[in-house]
Motif scaffolding. Sequence first.
Motif, PDB file in Angstrom:
ATOM      1  N   ARG A 128       0.766  -1.089   0.062  1.00 52.56           N
ATOM      2  CA  ARG A 128       0.063  -0.107   0.019  1.00 52.56           C
ATOM      3  C   ARG A 128       0.943   1.180  -0.037  1.00 52.56           C
ATOM      4  O   ARG A 128       1.627   1.065   0.644  1.00 52.56           O
ATOM      5  CB  ARG A 128      -0.817  -0.123   1.237  1.00 52.56           C
ATOM      6  CG  ARG A 128      -1.925   1.109   1.519  1.00 52.56           C
ATOM      7  CD  ARG A 128      -2.230   1.003   2.915  1.00 52.56           C
ATOM      8  NE  ARG A 128      -2.928   2.369   3.149  1.00 52.56           N
ATOM      9  CZ  ARG A 128      -4.301   2.825   3.047  1.00 52.56           C
ATOM     10  NH1 ARG A 128      -5.154   1.819   2.286  1.00 52.56           N
ATOM     11  NH2 ARG A 128      -4.855   3.763   3.399  1.00 52.56           N
ATOM     12  N   GLY A 148      -4.177   5.954 -10.430  1.00 50.75           N
ATOM     13  CA  GLY A 148      -4.938   4.916  -9.900  1.00 50.75           C
ATOM     14  C   GLY A 148      -5.234   4.780  -8.404  1.00 50.75           C
ATOM     15  O   GLY A 148      -5.893   4.032  -7.846  1.00 50.75           O
ATOM     16  N   ILE A 150      -7.013   5.856  -4.856  1.00 49.18           N
ATOM     17  CA  ILE A 150      -8.593   5.722  -4.663  1.00 49.18           C
ATOM     18  C   ILE A 150      -8.758   6.780  -3.250  1.00 49.18           C
ATOM     19  O   ILE A 150      -7.722   6.473  -2.431  1.00 49.18           O
ATOM     20  CB  ILE A 150      -9.183   4.641  -4.506  1.00 49.18           C
ATOM     21  CG1 ILE A 150      -8.821   3.331  -5.423  1.00 49.18           C
ATOM     22  CG2 ILE A 150     -10.330   4.432  -3.596  1.00 49.18           C
ATOM     23  CD1 ILE A 150      -9.839   3.889  -6.673  1.00 49.18           C
ATOM     24  N   GLU A 152      -9.845   7.564   0.198  1.00 45.15           N
ATOM     25  CA  GLU A 152     -10.626   6.623   0.883  1.00 45.15           C
ATOM     26  C   GLU A 152     -11.500   7.620   1.970  1.00 45.15           C
ATOM     27  O   GLU A 152     -12.361   7.328   2.793  1.00 45.15           O
ATOM     28  CB  GLU A 152      -9.529   5.912   1.545  1.00 45.15           C
ATOM     29  CG  GLU A 152      -9.080   4.974   0.956  1.00 45.15           C
ATOM     30  CD  GLU A 152      -7.820   4.304   1.441  1.00 45.15           C
ATOM     31  OE1 GLU A 152      -7.181   4.826   2.753  1.00 45.15           O
ATOM     32  OE2 GLU A 152      -7.535   3.086   1.428  1.00 45.15           O
ATOM     33  N   TYR A 171      -5.590   9.081   0.229  1.00 42.14           N
ATOM     34  CA  TYR A 171      -5.751   8.402  -0.918  1.00 42.14           C
ATOM     35  C   TYR A 171      -4.785   7.232  -0.705  1.00 42.14           C
ATOM     36  O   TYR A 171      -3.860   7.204  -0.037  1.00 42.14           O
ATOM     37  CB  TYR A 171      -5.051   9.158  -2.081  1.00 42.14           C
ATOM     38  CG  TYR A 171      -6.060  10.073  -2.796  1.00 42.14           C
ATOM     39  CD1 TYR A 171      -6.742  10.220  -3.697  1.00 42.14           C
ATOM     40  CD2 TYR A 171      -6.018  11.384  -2.097  1.00 42.14           C
ATOM     41  CE1 TYR A 171      -7.803  10.939  -4.178  1.00 42.14           C
ATOM     42  CE2 TYR A 171      -6.634  12.734  -2.673  1.00 42.14           C
ATOM     43  CZ  TYR A 171      -7.718  12.361  -3.688  1.00 42.14           C
ATOM     44  OH  TYR A 171      -8.336  13.096  -4.104  1.00 42.14           O
ATOM     45  N   LEU A 173      -2.980   3.538  -2.934  1.00 41.99           N
ATOM     46  CA  LEU A 173      -2.813   2.534  -4.128  1.00 41.99           C
ATOM     47  C   LEU A 173      -2.303   1.249  -3.609  1.00 41.99           C
ATOM     48  O   LEU A 173      -1.312   1.375  -2.840  1.00 41.99           O
ATOM     49  CB  LEU A 173      -1.840   3.128  -5.173  1.00 41.99           C
ATOM     50  CG  LEU A 173      -1.695   2.647  -6.458  1.00 41.99           C
ATOM     51  CD1 LEU A 173      -2.764   2.862  -7.191  1.00 41.99           C
ATOM     52  CD2 LEU A 173      -0.553   3.080  -7.243  1.00 41.99           C
ATOM     53  N   LYS A 175      -0.822  -2.692  -4.269  1.00 46.91           N
ATOM     54  CA  LYS A 175      -0.069  -3.542  -5.441  1.00 46.91           C
ATOM     55  C   LYS A 175      -1.032  -4.004  -6.410  1.00 46.91           C
ATOM     56  O   LYS A 175      -0.378  -4.016  -7.728  1.00 46.91           O
ATOM     57  CB  LYS A 175       0.652  -4.312  -4.800  1.00 46.91           C
ATOM     58  CG  LYS A 175       1.705  -4.963  -5.658  1.00 46.91           C
ATOM     59  CD  LYS A 175       2.726  -6.186  -4.637  1.00 46.91           C
ATOM     60  CE  LYS A 175       4.119  -6.103  -5.346  1.00 46.91           C
ATOM     61  NZ  LYS A 175       4.792  -6.984  -4.307  1.00 46.91           N
ATOM     62  N   ASN A 176      -2.191  -4.405  -6.040  1.00 48.86           N
ATOM     63  CA  ASN A 176      -3.070  -4.960  -7.250  1.00 48.86           C
ATOM     64  C   ASN A 176      -3.543  -3.949  -8.147  1.00 48.86           C
ATOM     65  O   ASN A 176      -4.130  -4.228  -9.133  1.00 48.86           O
ATOM     66  CB  ASN A 176      -4.319  -5.520  -6.572  1.00 48.86           C
ATOM     67  CG  ASN A 176      -4.223  -6.473  -5.487  1.00 48.86           C
ATOM     68  OD1 ASN A 176      -2.611  -6.810  -5.164  1.00 48.86           O
ATOM     69  ND2 ASN A 176      -5.016  -7.319  -4.849  1.00 48.86           N
ATOM     70  N   ASP A 177      -3.518  -2.784  -7.753  1.00 51.96           N
ATOM     71  CA  ASP A 177      -4.016  -1.715  -8.580  1.00 51.96           C
ATOM     72  C   ASP A 177      -2.948  -0.898  -9.649  1.00 51.96           C
ATOM     73  O   ASP A 177      -2.976   0.135  -9.931  1.00 51.96           O
ATOM     74  CB  ASP A 177      -4.439  -0.226  -7.765  1.00 51.96           C
ATOM     75  CG  ASP A 177      -5.277  -0.818  -6.770  1.00 51.96           C
ATOM     76  OD1 ASP A 177      -6.304  -1.707  -6.871  1.00 51.96           O
ATOM     77  OD2 ASP A 177      -5.511  -0.032  -5.572  1.00 51.96           O
ATOM     78  N   ASN A 179      -2.391  -0.477 -12.389  1.00 50.82           N
ATOM     79  CA  ASN A 179      -2.611  -0.010 -13.771  1.00 50.82           C
ATOM     80  C   ASN A 179      -1.668   1.153 -14.308  1.00 50.82           C
ATOM     81  O   ASN A 179      -1.625   1.118 -15.538  1.00 50.82           O
ATOM     82  CB  ASN A 179      -4.055   0.123 -13.982  1.00 50.82           C
ATOM     83  CG  ASN A 179      -4.717   1.500 -13.192  1.00 50.82           C
ATOM     84  OD1 ASN A 179      -3.926   1.894 -12.265  1.00 50.82           O
ATOM     85  ND2 ASN A 179      -5.808   1.702 -13.380  1.00 50.82           N
TER      86      ASN A 179
END
Length: 182
Positions: A128, A148, A150, A152, A171, A173, A175-177, A179
């Motif tokens: 994160r 990318g 988000i 929160e 905000y 991000l 690791k899976n995000d 993009n």
Amino acid sequence: MTFPVIETSRLILRKPTQEDAEDMLVYLADEEVVKHMGLAPFNGVEDALSEIQWYDSIRREGSGIRWGIILKESGRMIGSCGFHNMDTAHFRAEVGYELSRDCWGKGIASEALGAVLRFGFEYYRLERIQALIEPENAPSQKLIAAKGFIREGLLRHYEYTNGKFDDLYMYSLLKNDMNFLD
């Protein structure tokens, strides 16, 4: 470990040194650059040298790393980007950045931030990365969203800087995000 150098098409991200203090003073003395950073504008080279010492201290302590953003074309330091409040036990860190006003709107912050985010996920194995941004700082929110992140929520009166309490958007991000690497 030696200080990691990251290269992009237009930039070299490297360890800020005392020789960069004059360049740093140029942008950190600018009220427009620092108004959302919780800092007063720098007044002299001593302020810049103190900032460089802070960069060194967070790296020594293992709580962060800050790269100087160097324009390949001129060799001039035009900003910085990196991590602080790093918590390796929880695989997270905060990202921060600033850029000289004459370089705004040219995609330089995006280029530097993308490289630093990639390094954080790949080298530091972060899960994160978070960013705390003042609600009035629309350009920074736009940059983070483009990578990318988000939003929160709002952290009310989260910091006390320059004689006032500041609200900050949180905000993140994950690791899976990733993009932003595309």
